[in-house]
Design a protein around this motif. Sequence first.
Motif, PDB file in Angstrom:
ATOM      1  N   MET A  42      83.245  34.128  59.981  1.00  0.00           N
ATOM      2  CA  MET A  42      82.635  33.035  59.237  1.00  0.00           C
ATOM      3  C   MET A  42      81.262  32.690  59.806  1.00  0.00           C
ATOM      4  SD  MET A  42      85.880  30.537  58.428  1.00  0.00           S
ATOM      5  CE  MET A  42      84.880  29.515  57.356  1.00  0.00           C
ATOM      6  N   TYR A  43      81.135  32.703  61.127  1.00  0.00           N
ATOM      7  CA  TYR A  43      79.822  32.448  61.735  1.00  0.00           C
ATOM      8  C   TYR A  43      78.812  33.492  61.278  1.00  0.00           C
ATOM      9  CZ  TYR A  43      76.173  32.463  65.312  1.00  0.00           C
ATOM     10  OH  TYR A  43      74.965  32.475  65.953  1.00  0.00           O
ATOM     11  N   LEU A  44      79.212  34.741  61.283  1.00  0.00           N
ATOM     12  CA  LEU A  44      78.310  35.826  60.883  1.00  0.00           C
ATOM     13  C   LEU A  44      77.932  35.707  59.414  1.00  0.00           C
ATOM     14  CD1 LEU A  44      77.082  38.269  62.342  1.00  0.00           C
ATOM     15  CD2 LEU A  44      78.918  39.650  61.395  1.00  0.00           C
ATOM     16  N   SER A  45      78.892  35.400  58.563  1.00  0.00           N
ATOM     17  CA  SER A  45      78.602  35.291  57.131  1.00  0.00           C
ATOM     18  C   SER A  45      77.663  34.120  56.842  1.00  0.00           C
ATOM     19  CB  SER A  45      79.910  35.133  56.347  1.00  0.00           C
ATOM     20  OG  SER A  45      80.584  33.947  56.731  1.00  0.00           O
ATOM     21  N   VAL A  46      77.847  32.996  57.556  1.00  0.00           N
ATOM     22  CA  VAL A  46      76.967  31.850  57.343  1.00  0.00           C
ATOM     23  C   VAL A  46      75.553  32.150  57.831  1.00  0.00           C
ATOM     24  CG1 VAL A  46      76.516  29.477  58.081  1.00  0.00           C
ATOM     25  CG2 VAL A  46      78.808  30.138  57.371  1.00  0.00           C
ATOM     26  N   ILE A  47      75.446  32.793  58.993  1.00  0.00           N
ATOM     27  CA  ILE A  47      74.136  33.112  59.553  1.00  0.00           C
ATOM     28  C   ILE A  47      73.377  34.103  58.660  1.00  0.00           C
ATOM     29  CG2 ILE A  47      72.987  34.304  61.466  1.00  0.00           C
ATOM     30  CD1 ILE A  47      73.774  31.467  62.106  1.00  0.00           C
ATOM     31  N   LEU A  48      74.095  35.073  58.086  1.00  0.00           N
ATOM     32  CA  LEU A  48      73.432  36.133  57.326  1.00  0.00           C
ATOM     33  C   LEU A  48      73.215  35.796  55.857  1.00  0.00           C
ATOM     34  CD1 LEU A  48      75.233  39.314  58.748  1.00  0.00           C
ATOM     35  CD2 LEU A  48      72.989  38.399  59.380  1.00  0.00           C
ATOM     36  N   PHE A  49      74.155  35.051  55.228  1.00  0.00           N
ATOM     37  CA  PHE A  49      74.115  34.903  53.775  1.00  0.00           C
ATOM     38  C   PHE A  49      74.055  33.465  53.281  1.00  0.00           C
ATOM     39  CE2 PHE A  49      76.359  38.916  54.601  1.00  0.00           C
ATOM     40  CZ  PHE A  49      75.603  39.794  53.842  1.00  0.00           C
ATOM     41  N   HIS A  50      74.551  32.517  54.038  1.00  0.00           N
ATOM     42  CA  HIS A  50      74.756  31.169  53.491  1.00  0.00           C
ATOM     43  C   HIS A  50      74.047  30.115  54.334  1.00  0.00           C
ATOM     44  CE1 HIS A  50      77.806  33.056  50.932  1.00  0.00           C
ATOM     45  NE2 HIS A  50      78.323  33.597  52.035  1.00  0.00           N
ATOM     46  N   HIS A  51      72.744  30.263  54.509  1.00  0.00           N
ATOM     47  CA  HIS A  51      71.992  29.296  55.304  1.00  0.00           C
ATOM     48  C   HIS A  51      72.020  27.898  54.694  1.00  0.00           C
ATOM     49  CE1 HIS A  51      70.044  33.282  56.006  1.00  0.00           C
ATOM     50  NE2 HIS A  51      70.240  32.917  57.258  1.00  0.00           N
ATOM     51  N   GLU A  52      72.192  27.834  53.373  1.00  0.00           N
ATOM     52  CA  GLU A  52      72.079  26.536  52.698  1.00  0.00           C
ATOM     53  C   GLU A  52      73.195  25.572  53.064  1.00  0.00           C
ATOM     54  OE1 GLU A  52      74.430  29.385  50.181  1.00  0.00           O
ATOM     55  OE2 GLU A  52      72.512  29.418  51.252  1.00  0.00           O
ATOM     56  N   PHE A 106      87.626  40.959  59.646  1.00  0.00           N
ATOM     57  CA  PHE A 106      86.894  39.857  59.029  1.00  0.00           C
ATOM     58  C   PHE A 106      85.434  39.839  59.455  1.00  0.00           C
ATOM     59  CE2 PHE A 106      91.185  38.026  58.346  1.00  0.00           C
ATOM     60  CZ  PHE A 106      91.064  37.766  56.988  1.00  0.00           C
ATOM     61  N   ILE A 107      85.130  40.341  60.640  1.00  0.00           N
ATOM     62  CA  ILE A 107      83.728  40.476  61.035  1.00  0.00           C
ATOM     63  C   ILE A 107      83.021  41.458  60.096  1.00  0.00           C
ATOM     64  CG2 ILE A 107      82.209  41.426  62.814  1.00  0.00           C
ATOM     65  CD1 ILE A 107      84.042  40.208  64.910  1.00  0.00           C
ATOM     66  N   ALA A 108      83.660  42.579  59.803  1.00  0.00           N
ATOM     67  CA  ALA A 108      83.077  43.559  58.892  1.00  0.00           C
ATOM     68  C   ALA A 108      82.909  42.980  57.490  1.00  0.00           C
ATOM     69  CB  ALA A 108      83.942  44.819  58.865  1.00  0.00           C
ATOM     70  N   LEU A 109      83.928  42.271  56.995  1.00  0.00           N
ATOM     71  CA  LEU A 109      83.841  41.672  55.663  1.00  0.00           C
ATOM     72  C   LEU A 109      82.760  40.608  55.602  1.00  0.00           C
ATOM     73  CD1 LEU A 109      87.642  41.361  54.807  1.00  0.00           C
ATOM     74  CD2 LEU A 109      85.990  42.864  53.704  1.00  0.00           C
ATOM     75  N   GLY A 110      82.673  39.777  56.655  1.00  0.00           N
ATOM     76  CA  GLY A 110      81.645  38.743  56.676  1.00  0.00           C
ATOM     77  C   GLY A 110      80.247  39.309  56.750  1.00  0.00           C
ATOM     78  N   ALA A 111      80.075  40.432  57.465  1.00  0.00           N
ATOM     79  CA  ALA A 111      78.751  41.048  57.599  1.00  0.00           C
ATOM     80  C   ALA A 111      78.305  41.709  56.300  1.00  0.00           C
ATOM     81  CB  ALA A 111      78.762  42.072  58.731  1.00  0.00           C
ATOM     82  N   VAL A 112      79.245  42.142  55.476  1.00  0.00           N
ATOM     83  CA  VAL A 112      78.898  42.867  54.249  1.00  0.00           C
ATOM     84  C   VAL A 112      78.851  41.940  53.029  1.00  0.00           C
ATOM     85  CG1 VAL A 112      79.624  44.691  52.668  1.00  0.00           C
ATOM     86  CG2 VAL A 112      79.833  45.019  55.138  1.00  0.00           C
ATOM     87  N   LEU A 113      79.832  41.050  52.904  1.00  0.00           N
ATOM     88  CA  LEU A 113      79.965  40.245  51.686  1.00  0.00           C
ATOM     89  C   LEU A 113      79.871  38.742  51.918  1.00  0.00           C
ATOM     90  CD1 LEU A 113      82.925  42.199  50.040  1.00  0.00           C
ATOM     91  CD2 LEU A 113      80.504  42.374  49.463  1.00  0.00           C
ATOM     92  N   GLY A 114      79.730  38.316  53.164  1.00  0.00           N
ATOM     93  CA  GLY A 114      79.647  36.890  53.435  1.00  0.00           C
ATOM     94  C   GLY A 114      80.987  36.189  53.268  1.00  0.00           C
ATOM     95  N   LEU A 115      80.940  34.916  52.886  1.00  0.00           N
ATOM     96  CA  LEU A 115      82.172  34.142  52.726  1.00  0.00           C
ATOM     97  C   LEU A 115      83.048  34.691  51.609  1.00  0.00           C
ATOM     98  CD1 LEU A 115      80.899  30.473  53.203  1.00  0.00           C
ATOM     99  CD2 LEU A 115      82.157  31.890  54.825  1.00  0.00           C
ATOM    100  N   TYR A 116      82.449  35.355  50.631  1.00  0.00           N
ATOM    101  CA  TYR A 116      83.245  35.988  49.585  1.00  0.00           C
ATOM    102  C   TYR A 116      84.118  37.097  50.178  1.00  0.00           C
ATOM    103  CZ  TYR A 116      79.872  33.603  46.611  1.00  0.00           C
ATOM    104  OH  TYR A 116      79.094  32.647  46.017  1.00  0.00           O
ATOM    105  N   GLY A 117      83.570  37.850  51.123  1.00  0.00           N
ATOM    106  CA  GLY A 117      84.361  38.880  51.791  1.00  0.00           C
ATOM    107  C   GLY A 117      85.491  38.291  52.597  1.00  0.00           C
ATOM    108  N   ILE A 118      85.230  37.154  53.270  1.00  0.00           N
ATOM    109  CA  ILE A 118      86.295  36.482  54.022  1.00  0.00           C
ATOM    110  C   ILE A 118      87.418  36.057  53.086  1.00  0.00           C
ATOM    111  CG2 ILE A 118      86.832  34.510  55.503  1.00  0.00           C
ATOM    112  CD1 ILE A 118      85.063  36.491  56.900  1.00  0.00           C
TER     113      ILE A 118
END
Length: 325
Positions: free
Chosen positions: A129-139, A241-253
């Motif tokens: 989740m941290y990775l997905s927020v940092i990479l895709f969901h700054h808002e 989940f790290i892989a999913l978060g890095a590729v698809l963000g929170l949607y991947g999670i």
Amino acid sequence: AEGVKIGNISKTRGVLLYLDGTANPNLVREIKKRINSISIDYVISSEEVGMFLEENSFALTSQIMYTERPDRAARALTEGRAVLLLNGSPNAFELTHAVSDDYLRVPYANMSRVIRLAALFLSILLPGMYLSVILFHHEIIPTYLLYSISASRENVPFPSLVELLLMDISFEMIREAGIRMPSPIGSTLGIVGGLILGQSAVSAKIVSPLMIIVIAITGIGSFATPDYSLSWTSRILRVCFIALGAVLGLYGIAIGIFIYSCFLASQRSFGVPFLSPMLKRNSRSMSNALMESAIWKRELRPGYLKAIKKRNENKVSRNWKIKRK
């Protein structure tokens, strides 16, 4: 109790324990059939037998609960479960086991259970989740926190994914080294190694301080899980989940949680659905799956075990509460 022998050459003796008249005969019959069908020359430990008995050897979640505590094994017997003891092994394993806090008062047990569940979810989902927020969901990050994160990562040369994997692998190496070392040295190695590694990595500007905090919370959460095999499950799922978060963000999670939930729902342990405690509603199984109930409210044995004697205690077990005329 019924004696069993496992191993064509070793003839390792064991005892299958269950309460006659309480345990489900179909469950006992299925366990004995699987034990008698094992064909191997030598058996050393109960863990080896458990791997022969489980239905899906590649499932991430263990389908058998191992314990060295006689009281836990005794509690399992009273609920209608089966326990196998193997000669020369200190472990017993309970079949279709659900972890409980039966020896604590209700507020203490529920508080402990909430903390463990939170630790389990953090150890699995926090890095992804941290990775997905940092990479895709700054808002979704508050502005001042975003400024702080950007400032802490300003001089870090690696992308967030590489940074996270470096620290996670380093932490796992420290943990494995601590397990393999003698107990006094192992605990010291884990604490000192983690402190030195984290401080040195931040000072060298290889990783950001926030990443150290994320990895530390994740590691502590994995140590707080109630079962060792469950900690392995969380470690493997964390990588997924790290892989999913890095590729698809929170949607991947979200997709990963859905897929794994469906996989768990399809699993069975000795004919009993894996998620039975959370799907079968009665005063014992449903309530005890999430929160502990008072000992005087446990009138029924877990419904998913289909025990012959369904009632564990009288409906009114505290007779002193009855007002006498």
